[in-house]
Enzyme design. Structure first.
Site, PDB file in Angstrom:
ATOM      1  N   ASP A 151      -0.928  -2.302   2.817  1.00  0.00           N
ATOM      2  CA  ASP A 151      -1.775  -1.438   1.982  1.00  0.00           C
ATOM      3  C   ASP A 151      -0.951  -0.281   1.408  1.00  0.00           C
ATOM      4  OD1 ASP A 151      -3.662   0.364   1.067  1.00  0.00           O
ATOM      5  OD2 ASP A 151      -4.727   0.573   2.974  1.00  0.00           O
ATOM      6  N   HIS A 154      -7.167   5.104   4.250  1.00  0.00           N
ATOM      7  CA  HIS A 154      -5.914   4.374   4.037  1.00  0.00           C
ATOM      8  C   HIS A 154      -4.739   5.097   4.702  1.00  0.00           C
ATOM      9  CE1 HIS A 154      -7.667   1.627   1.041  1.00  0.00           C
ATOM     10  NE2 HIS A 154      -8.405   2.666   0.719  1.00  0.00           N
TER      11      HIS A 154
END
Length: 554
Positions: free
Chosen positions: A196, A367
């Protein structure tokens, strides 16, 4: 025994690179394809009237006999939103965790696909065999429960796909990310890590979701006498849990408003991912029975979306809730890149109504920042690094981290959607490019609005339209009635009568010119009308509206 020469593994991202959204990646080995995620993205500003954008899966349809299933990492729209559209064209089973499946099933019910679609719920730590692949689900943390990383084992080697993740040692619900499992798989040898990249430009660590709970407690204790309205992402179940915790502590009732928010909360509490004390949730209809200091409203619209509940409240268009001076409004989210203007507009509207708007510190990201990405790289020790999930600059920042940790530049791949990356222990390289793209969904139409329609919409939006209606006599083509000119979005007709009269004369003389040359073909008559009129209007107004000549004959 000689080593058996294995085929290479192919990784083919069909969307999700160069943008945040529309994540979908195919993993192919010999006769097996496994698809990871199947998301949508939201339309750009120039996609007028488009509701959502889904990936073009031509490649999968051309190889339909190889596709073994969809494996989904977590329940956000940019990972599950396209499923109902794609499954209509390509029926394949879905494998994912419990909450994610619950959210997918909501969509399948809406599209009447429950019977047609095979589904299997997988637990973290479990593996599933799909053709030549074995796929293991690894527990991670994210801003929605039940997120997974995937260890994709193939005869050519193991690829770890992190999904969207952060490292949260003190999550609100459930266990922390299973770092031990990442390390164990890393020890055995990992071919590639796809991680990610959303926050790859941000140094440090992402704060734990729990820190937001403390912030809520502080805000609640400072604003004991006002009504509190909190806007957040519908899918952030943990955030909703913490708001409910604070509300319960301070003796407030909770109202949930916004369709997507109600859906997610219903699904999450049915499946046991939300713990709501009895008599805490009340219906929006019961609000009038409570005073302001007894209430908290959780709503959608933290991104300034024009139709979401908070924006409707700000614009006085909400049927049940109107903002009043003294309300405390908390934005528990960060603007997604590109939404800053919309968010700031809503904040201004709310402030102008006398509300106290708080948008600092009431959010943490879902994130991983740089230090967490480094941690995963160090545990997994991949041969190749393939940054995913982000715009080009995010992917580039992630690739930079990989190289700073000693992964050679030639083993770091910033792919584009459609690239076919072939890899095995010896080498990895992009060998081909397949067709990918965006399919636009407008209402019930999927893919029927293309570039040409959008170009027309742009044209209509910028310059308006003129319709020229004329009646010709059959055979002789004499002008019997008209030309009548109707305009929309071009000029205000009542104040431009002179211009319209002149335009009529321009059309008449263009038609007379055609008569003199004995031109009777309607196509040519229409073109002559268009050309003459657009030249005249450009000279007079420096605008070029769309011109539609309509000919009738009697």
């Amino acid at each position: 025994m000689k080593n058996v020469k294995h085929e290479k593994l192919k990784i083919i991202p069909l969307g999700g690179l160069e943008q945040i959204g529309m994540n979908i990646t195919a993993f192919e080995y010999e006769n097996s394809i496994v698809v990871v995620d199947c998301g949508l993205s939201f339309p750009e500003d120039d996609m007028l009237g488009i509701d959502l954008v889904i990936p073009d899966i031509t490649y999968l349809k051309n190889n339909v006999e190889k596709v073994k299933g969809f494996v989904i990492t977590h329940g956000h729209e940019d990972h599950i939103g396209a499923l109902p559209y794609i499954l209509k064209e390509l029926a394949a089973p879905i494998y994912t965790t419990k909450l994610t499946m619950g959210l997918i099933e909501n969509k399948l019910k809406e599209h009447n696909l429950m019977k047609a679609c095979k589904r299997k719920v997988v637990r973290h730590g479990q593996s599933i065999n799909l053709g030549a692949f074995r796929i293991e689900f690894i527990k991670t943390n994210h801003s929605i429960q039940d997120a997974s990383a995937l260890a994709i084992h193939s005869p050519a080697g193991t690829v770890i796909h992190t999904g969207d993740f952060k490292v949260d040692y003190t999550p609100v619900f459930g266990d922390a990310i299973d770092l031990q499992r990442f390390a164990e798989i890393g020890k055995k040898g990992v071919l590639a890590l796809m991680s990610d990249s959303t926050n790859a430009e941000r140094p440090g660590f992402t704060m734990s979701e729990r820190t937001v709970g403390k912030t809520f407690d502080n805000i609640f204790s400072e604003h004991r006498n006002t009504r509190i309205i909190i806007a957040t992402f519908a899918s952030n179940v943990d955030r909703v849990q913490q708001i409910i915790n604070s509300a319960y502590k301070f003796g407030r009732k909770v109202v949930v408003e916004g369709r997507s928010m109600v859906t997610v909360i219903t699904t999450a509490s049915e499946l046991g991912y939300l713990d709501i004390p009895e008599n805490t949730l009340i219906d929006i209809e019961q609000m009038k029975n409570y005073t302001d200091d007894q209430m908290v409203l959780i709503t959608t619209g933290s991104q300034g979306e024009s139709m979401a509940a908070l924006s409707r409240m700000a614009a006085d268009m909400h049927r049940k809730v109107s903002i009043k001076p003294g309300d405390t409004i908390i934005f528990s989210s960060n603007p997604i890149p590109g939404n800053e203007k919309a968010v700031s507009k809503v904040i201004n509207e709310l402030s102008a109504k006398g509300a106290d708007v708080i948008f600092q510190d009431a959010h943490v990201s879902g994130h991983a920042c740089q230090e967490e990405l480094k941690l995963i790289y160090s545990l997994v020790h991949p041969r190749y690094a393939i940054p995913v999930h982000g715009e080009y600059r995010h992917l580039k920042a992630n690739a930079g981290l990989a190289m700073s940790l000693g992964i050679p530049k030639e083993n770091t791949f910033i792919l584009r959607s459609g690239d076919v990356l072939e890899l095995d222990e010896e080498q990895a390289k992009v060998v081909d490019h397949v067709h990918t793209g965006a399919i636009l969904v407008d209402g019930l139409g999927v893919g029927d609005v293309g570039n040409i329609v959008l170009r027309d919409r742009q044209h209509l939006a910028e310059d308006g339209i003129l319709i020229v209606v004329m009646t010709l006599e059959r055979y002789s083509n004499q002008l019997l009635a008209g030309p009548d000119i109707v305009s929309r979005g071009f000029v205000y007709v009542r104040e431009s009568e002179v211009l319209m009269d002149e335009a009529r004369h321009v059309v008449e003389s263009a038609l007379d010119g055609c008569m003199d040359k004995h031109i009777t073909d309607w196509g040519k008559l229409k073109n002559a009308t268009k050309d003459a009129l657009s030249e005249f209007l450009w000279k007079k107004t420096k605008r070029s509206p769309m011109i539609l000549p309509i000919i009738m004959e009697v």
